[in-house]
Scaffold this active site. Structure first.
Site, PDB file in Angstrom:
ATOM      1  N   HIS B  57       0.842  -1.154   0.110  1.00 32.12           N
ATOM      2  CA  HIS B  57       0.077  -0.008  -0.020  1.00 32.12           C
ATOM      3  C   HIS B  57       0.889   1.328   0.117  1.00 32.12           C
ATOM      4  O   HIS B  57       2.131   1.246   0.673  1.00 32.12           O
ATOM      5  CB  HIS B  57      -0.949   0.144   1.319  1.00 32.12           C
ATOM      6  CG  HIS B  57      -2.189  -0.857   1.049  1.00 32.12           C
ATOM      7  ND1 HIS B  57      -3.261  -0.857   1.847  1.00 32.12           N
ATOM      8  CD2 HIS B  57      -2.259  -2.037   0.360  1.00 32.12           C
ATOM      9  CE1 HIS B  57      -3.926  -1.942   1.639  1.00 32.12           C
ATOM     10  NE2 HIS B  57      -3.444  -2.505   0.873  1.00 32.12           N
ATOM     11  N   GLU B  59       1.196   3.785   1.863  1.00 30.33           N
ATOM     12  CA  GLU B  59       1.816   4.273   3.182  1.00 30.33           C
ATOM     13  C   GLU B  59       2.860   3.478   3.529  1.00 30.33           C
ATOM     14  O   GLU B  59       4.058   3.649   3.957  1.00 30.33           O
ATOM     15  CB  GLU B  59       0.937   4.264   4.300  1.00 30.33           C
ATOM     16  CG  GLU B  59      -0.439   5.180   4.014  1.00 30.33           C
ATOM     17  CD  GLU B  59      -1.512   4.490   3.340  1.00 30.33           C
ATOM     18  OE1 GLU B  59      -1.255   3.607   2.720  1.00 30.33           O
ATOM     19  OE2 GLU B  59      -2.678   5.159   3.673  1.00 30.33           O
ATOM     20  N   CYS B  87      -5.573   2.178   6.103  1.00 33.83           N
ATOM     21  CA  CYS B  87      -6.334   1.153   6.247  1.00 33.83           C
ATOM     22  C   CYS B  87      -5.506   0.567   7.736  1.00 33.83           C
ATOM     23  O   CYS B  87      -4.570   1.045   8.004  1.00 33.83           O
ATOM     24  CB  CYS B  87      -6.428  -0.053   5.403  1.00 33.83           C
ATOM     25  SG  CYS B  87      -4.573  -0.889   5.337  1.00 33.83           S
ATOM     26  N   CYS B  90      -1.907  -0.129   7.405  1.00 35.87           N
ATOM     27  CA  CYS B  90      -1.012   0.972   7.248  1.00 35.87           C
ATOM     28  C   CYS B  90      -0.870   2.014   8.741  1.00 35.87           C
ATOM     29  O   CYS B  90       0.232   2.331   8.622  1.00 35.87           O
ATOM     30  CB  CYS B  90      -1.549   2.004   5.898  1.00 35.87           C
ATOM     31  SG  CYS B  90      -1.346   1.114   4.372  1.00 35.87           S
TER      32      CYS B  90
END
Lengths: 160, 160
Positions: B57, B59, B87, B90
């Site tokens: 992801h 991040e 999320c 993250c």
């Protein structure tokens, strides 16, 4: 779980990894293995301090390696065995990897007892953003939403 | 946030990344930048489908890159700007990276509206393990606890 010998065998492998790699000074005392159709397709151990990667927890590393092994971003049909209950980062990564099942030995409280943040993080993740210990600003911008709108109608997007 | 122009500038950079990389078909519509002392030390975008890594992801990728850049597993003193609310994976990675602050634009509900699991995952992480959608077995083993005990008294352990 006496009726489920394979589980205990793979869990023992995760624990063996946690012990070996900790003794080799590769990172914290955690290990994980990913199994599909009875075969280990990925193993991981904590590499945070030796790889300068705070996301390199055993479960995340095992997921990355298993995905490289099968050349897919989905581990559907596979099981992850971890020497310890996954922290929220690792738990969510298990969902994103579409793993079918999770088996673990030590608990988040066992981890807290030796100084790890796992139990604390479960509390933080559940809080409203303004109540968390990390300063957080939600700053909506129309440009950001426009990107989402574009994704929603993008004809060649690859869902995951 | 009119009084905080740097925030909006860095957030706009995260959004620009999310748009560019999505259009380049590198992954989902997400971007993030990490800033310390007013300088960007890491940028990330979603690479899940192109790198076969479900943990890639924006991040997490930004954290990994920033840590490689500064050769440290701690990003203490740095801020992360993300085009969307992180999320749970993250968010927890942000804590593990010891980031000081988080600024984001789109929300978990905006992400849910275009088909992502972020809001669902926040619910799952907060549940008791037996109530989760992923089958989970907690199987304590004394060998696993012994590894934790060994870590607790290990003289050369590196905390993180």
């Amino acid at each position: 779980m006496a009726e489920n010998k394979p589980d205990e065998s793979f869990l023992r492998r995760a624990i063996d990894i946690s012990r070996e790699r900790m003794r080799a000074n590769l990172g914290g005392p955690f290990g994980a293995v990913i199994v599909r159709d009875g075969v280990i397709i990925g193993e991981g151990w904590n590499e945070v301090t030796t790889s300068n990667d705070p996301t390199a927890h055993a479960e995340v590393v095992a997921i990355r390696r298993a995905c490289q092994e099968i050349k897919d971003f989905s581990l559907k049909g596979a099981v992850i065995y971890s020497s310890c209950e996954p922290c929220p980062m690792c738990l969510a990564s298990i969902y994103w990897a579409r793993l079918d099942r999770l088996v673990f030995a030590n608990s988040r409280d066992d981890a807290a007892n030796i100084g790890f943040d796992d139990a604390f993080l479960y509390e933080e993740v559940g809080k409203a953003i303004e109540a968390r210990s990390i300063g957080t600003v939600h700053h909506p911008m129309k440009e950001a939403l426009a990107v989402f709108d574009e994704w929603a109608i993008k004809p060649d997007r690859v869902p995951y």
